[in-house]
Scaffold this active site. Structure first.
Site, PDB file in Angstrom:
ATOM      1  N   LYS A 179       1.136  -0.917  14.774  1.00  0.00           N
ATOM      2  CA  LYS A 179       0.934  -0.669  16.214  1.00  0.00           C
ATOM      3  C   LYS A 179      -0.217  -1.508  16.768  1.00  0.00           C
ATOM      4  O   LYS A 179      -0.180  -1.922  17.916  1.00  0.00           O
ATOM      5  CB  LYS A 179       0.666   0.799  16.501  1.00  0.00           C
ATOM      6  CG  LYS A 179      -0.646   1.279  15.943  1.00  0.00           C
ATOM      7  CD  LYS A 179      -0.872   2.744  16.099  1.00  0.00           C
ATOM      8  CE  LYS A 179      -1.982   3.171  15.164  1.00  0.00           C
ATOM      9  NZ  LYS A 179      -1.731   2.924  13.726  1.00  0.00           N
ATOM     10  N   GLY A 201       5.204   7.672  13.446  1.00  0.00           N
ATOM     11  CA  GLY A 201       5.807   7.589  12.109  1.00  0.00           C
ATOM     12  C   GLY A 201       7.248   8.037  11.959  1.00  0.00           C
ATOM     13  O   GLY A 201       8.172   7.263  12.168  1.00  0.00           O
ATOM     14  N   LYS A 232      -0.389   3.478  21.055  1.00  0.00           N
ATOM     15  CA  LYS A 232       0.988   3.978  20.966  1.00  0.00           C
ATOM     16  C   LYS A 232       1.559   4.240  22.361  1.00  0.00           C
ATOM     17  O   LYS A 232       2.727   3.955  22.631  1.00  0.00           O
ATOM     18  CB  LYS A 232       1.014   5.249  20.120  1.00  0.00           C
ATOM     19  CG  LYS A 232       0.675   4.965  18.661  1.00  0.00           C
ATOM     20  CD  LYS A 232       0.385   6.251  17.902  1.00  0.00           C
ATOM     21  CE  LYS A 232       0.036   5.978  16.455  1.00  0.00           C
ATOM     22  NZ  LYS A 232      -0.526   7.180  15.790  1.00  0.00           N
ATOM     23  N   VAL A 271       2.613   2.811   2.464  1.00  0.00           N
ATOM     24  CA  VAL A 271       3.900   2.703   3.136  1.00  0.00           C
ATOM     25  C   VAL A 271       4.814   1.720   2.412  1.00  0.00           C
ATOM     26  O   VAL A 271       6.011   1.981   2.217  1.00  0.00           O
ATOM     27  CB  VAL A 271       3.718   2.306   4.616  1.00  0.00           C
ATOM     28  CG1 VAL A 271       5.069   2.116   5.285  1.00  0.00           C
ATOM     29  CG2 VAL A 271       2.904   3.361   5.356  1.00  0.00           C
ATOM     30  N   VAL A 318       4.999   3.807  16.075  1.00  0.00           N
ATOM     31  CA  VAL A 318       4.690   4.935  16.955  1.00  0.00           C
ATOM     32  C   VAL A 318       5.233   6.209  16.346  1.00  0.00           C
ATOM     33  O   VAL A 318       6.427   6.321  16.095  1.00  0.00           O
ATOM     34  CB  VAL A 318       5.310   4.747  18.360  1.00  0.00           C
ATOM     35  CG1 VAL A 318       4.971   5.925  19.249  1.00  0.00           C
ATOM     36  CG2 VAL A 318       4.825   3.450  18.988  1.00  0.00           C
ATOM     37  N   GLY A 347       0.851  -1.181   0.000  1.00  0.00           N
ATOM     38  CA  GLY A 347       0.000   0.000   0.000  1.00  0.00           C
ATOM     39  C   GLY A 347       0.887   1.231   0.000  1.00  0.00           C
ATOM     40  O   GLY A 347       1.987   1.224  -0.559  1.00  0.00           O
ATOM     41  N   THR A 375       4.926   0.975  -0.737  1.00  0.00           N
ATOM     42  CA  THR A 375       5.488   1.634  -1.914  1.00  0.00           C
ATOM     43  C   THR A 375       6.600   2.595  -1.504  1.00  0.00           C
ATOM     44  O   THR A 375       7.646   2.685  -2.153  1.00  0.00           O
ATOM     45  CB  THR A 375       4.378   2.400  -2.669  1.00  0.00           C
ATOM     46  OG1 THR A 375       3.252   1.529  -2.815  1.00  0.00           O
ATOM     47  CG2 THR A 375       4.851   2.857  -4.019  1.00  0.00           C
TER      48      THR A 375
END
Lengths: 433, 433
Positions: free
Chosen positions: A107, A136, A207, A16, A134, A14, A18
């Site tokens: 997460k 990004g 988180k 991330v 957590v 998806g 890619t």
């Protein structure tokens, strides 16, 4: 040193996923220089083989068979960016059983199964990394486990959900309502069609649970976090807070005292001059109190394709170094303290209380008397007439009080006839007692 | 795994040295859990054996003979917190020759001799760590070398000197003069009796040079940094900046484009809403722009006994882990790009220009004409009468201009008869073009 190439199995392509492929391609030269070998994506697990993919992806790498990743002896590391909890956990469990290292951005899965997965990994001498799960793009996990490793972390306060911070920023800066900004955020694609997980604080709670486990070296789970979201926040609350010099943020708070911890997510007021008050829009920040270091803050994008992918690839590089050095499974911090939670009489903070009272002599005295009865003193007081109601809004900021004391006070206030309603109660953080 | 104890030789027992001893004692349990062995201070080098020491220090450990540390085969790691450049470098060089790892908090020595020392360490398979030398309690070096390792860092802007940030904060918030606040800071012990290294930007320049070497993987030295300090900043400059929505900070700036870098330290205006504008008092912060991650910021105490000691002990723990894993000398990032500096026509920013002009028709036109001639457009303009001078203060904020363009414009402005003086020119950062 082992061979000059390590193979990655990528689960999920998806946004991330890619991004991970792109960073590995675009920063290849720097990466090879730093880890001393190339990192090849050997196989990519997707749901739908027929879906068109970007130019950066070689279609021959795609598969919809998970066995082609977890059973392939040539694959050294699984990078998991597909989301999901139970199924995904079982995939990663099998991967670790087969001796593969794992880098994940998940997460939700980590909050539920992280403890088990890490224990299995230690047994199998495998690395598990989850920086991307957590906040990004902020290297907060690395900072807790490395840079601040020598310190004892006593407290963390984090803006760890971008959607709610965006909504609160717009509500404050543009004086708009929750519903109005939420709708805009949904139209812009910042907020999900079902925004529950964000606006009710669950995402932030996951988180905070992961950060607490690391910082306090104590295995905590989602259920240990007391959660309330931002749906109930009114424009009046925000206006009164501003008048008294505070900004509203959805904060995940975790603190430790004498071996006991408290974890919560709730709308919280911080003084305007506090660094957390200035964190705008979808940005995240984690404010850390260390015994020795004092106060530090880590700020950055909490989500997004490339920030999250940066964290994933940095983790991946770390694992690759460990594999090449033959030291995997050695470096993770294991939770070695037993979990002990604070009780309500051990959790202290200042509070903001807003209530509506009859506009008559004695009301104010009766209210403040209840605070005095419970031994809680008041820091700031604001009384404003409510137009057309023959009533007054009374806003009180307390000095430090326990949750137990506040519950007793709120109960007593409800009994006072001149108190028409208790509108809102918020925690106040980031200043003295 | 090696034996269950590692020995440290501590060079220096001033403020930070005492902090290191305290943290090792106070956090012993946590530290042993994380590194799997105890860390013992075996010997402490001091100048004056007769000086009274705190209760935390065993007097039998003290020596004034450096050989007792660098020649003792039982000492594994040298922790250097004594300061000094040449002599200290030679001590550490001998230590590394003898196979000892080094943790240092010494930015002055590292800025001058860091390249050589790290090269020797690689040869000898020794670790050199220096997190504490930049921004004390903020794990910025670790974040650059680990958490953001997969990203390409394009630019950093840092408030990396606490004394000057304290002075600027007081000048702005309390509308006081530079001299007045400096004197107070000296009385309070925040500023040195000779404040040159701080207020003229040299201390910040050393840190920016160290950070650039790491972030850009290019060996830079102090002389590559263009430096100007905060002595010349007037209350009027600050007031005009505030009027236009900016805050003054002493920023160390390092940027890279097409393989070429620029490093400088100078008073810089940032928009009030920018996170760096909110960094108050003696706090430090480093704002990092990554290709993929976007914008992140690391905030915390830049100096102080325990924050600096935290960084030293965290580095020490990292080295201990490496020693136990047998992987020392492997993990440092070596500068692998050739140094290329930007020229004046390649360094772009916005500028704040304040000048005094005759209060007569045509002055303003003549001034703006010079900007137009050089192809530089203007973003904001403010003209205010100067009382009793029959003149006007003219403040201009440009759009992006090269240093070359600005030099040409300033030269041309000096030639205009109606321009009485150019008061000040500052770089402007943190917003669009």
């Amino acid at each position: 040193m082992q061979d000059k190439k390590l193979n990655v199995g990528l689960c999920g392509l998806g946004t991330v996923g890619t991004g991970v492929v792109e960073i590995l391609q675009n920063h290849q030269e720097d990466i090879v220089h730093q880890v001393g070998c190339s990192i090849d994506v050997k196989r990519i697990l997707v749901n739908d083989l027929s879906k068109p993919r970007g130019a950066s992806v070689d279609p021959s790498l795609l598969t919809d068979q998970v066995d082609e990743l977890v059973n392939d002896p040539d694959i050294d590391i699984i990078v998991e960016v597909m989301g999901g909890i139970e199924d995904t956990y079982h995939v990663l469990e099998r991967a670790v059983q087969n001796g593969k290292h794992v880098v994940t951005a998940n997460k939700d899965m980590m909050a539920v199964h992280g403890g088990k997965l890490m224990e299995l990994a230690r047994e199998k001498h495998c690395d598990i990394r989850y920086e991307a799960s957590v906040a990004g793009g902020i290297p907060i996990i690395g900072s807790l486990t490395n840079g601040l490793a020598s310190d004892r972390i006593n407290k963390m306060m984090g803006i760890v959900n971008g959607t709610t911070n965006y909504i609160l920023t717009k509500m404050v800066d543009e004086k708009r309502t929750f519903e109005d900004v939420l709708k805009e955020a949904q139209d812009l694609g910042f907020a999900e069609a079902d925004p529950t997980s964000d606006v009710d604080g669950l995402d932030a709670a996951r988180k905070i649970s992961l950060l607490s486990t690391l910082a306090f070296k104590m295995q905590t789970v989602l259920d240990d976090v007391e959660v309330s979201g931002i749906r109930g926040i009114s424009s009046e609350d925000l206006a009164y807070a501003a008048q008294l010099g505070y900004t509203m943020k959805l904060l995940g708070i975790a603190s430790r005292e004498n071996g006991k911890v408290e974890m919560s997510v709730q709308p919280t007021l911080v003084p305007n001059a506090h660094p957390l008050a200035g964190i705008k829009d979808e940005y995240n920040a984690v404010y850390v109190y260390g015994d020795a270091v004092g106060e530090t803050m880590f700020y950055g994008p909490g989500a997004g394709k490339l920030p999250t992918a940066t964290a994933v690839v940095s983790d991946l590089m770390d694992v690759v170094k460990n594999v090449r050095l033959g030291v995997t499974g050695e470096s993770s911090v294991s939770p070695h303290y037993d979990k002990q939670m604070k009780t309500k009489d051990e959790i202290f903070s200042k509070f903001f209380v807003r209530l509506e009272g009859e506009d008559e002599a004695g009301t104010f005295l009766a209210i403040t008397q209840e605070f005095a009865n419970s031994g809680v003193s008041l820091d700031k007081i604001l009384q404003m007439p409510v137009e057309g109601h023959d009533a007054a809004d009374i806003i009180l900021i307390t000095h430090n009080a326990s949750r137990f004391q506040m519950d007793a006070i709120l109960h007593a206030l409800e009994e006072i006839e001149a108190v028409r309603s208790i509108h809102s109660v918020y925690r106040v953080e980031g200043e003295g007692n």
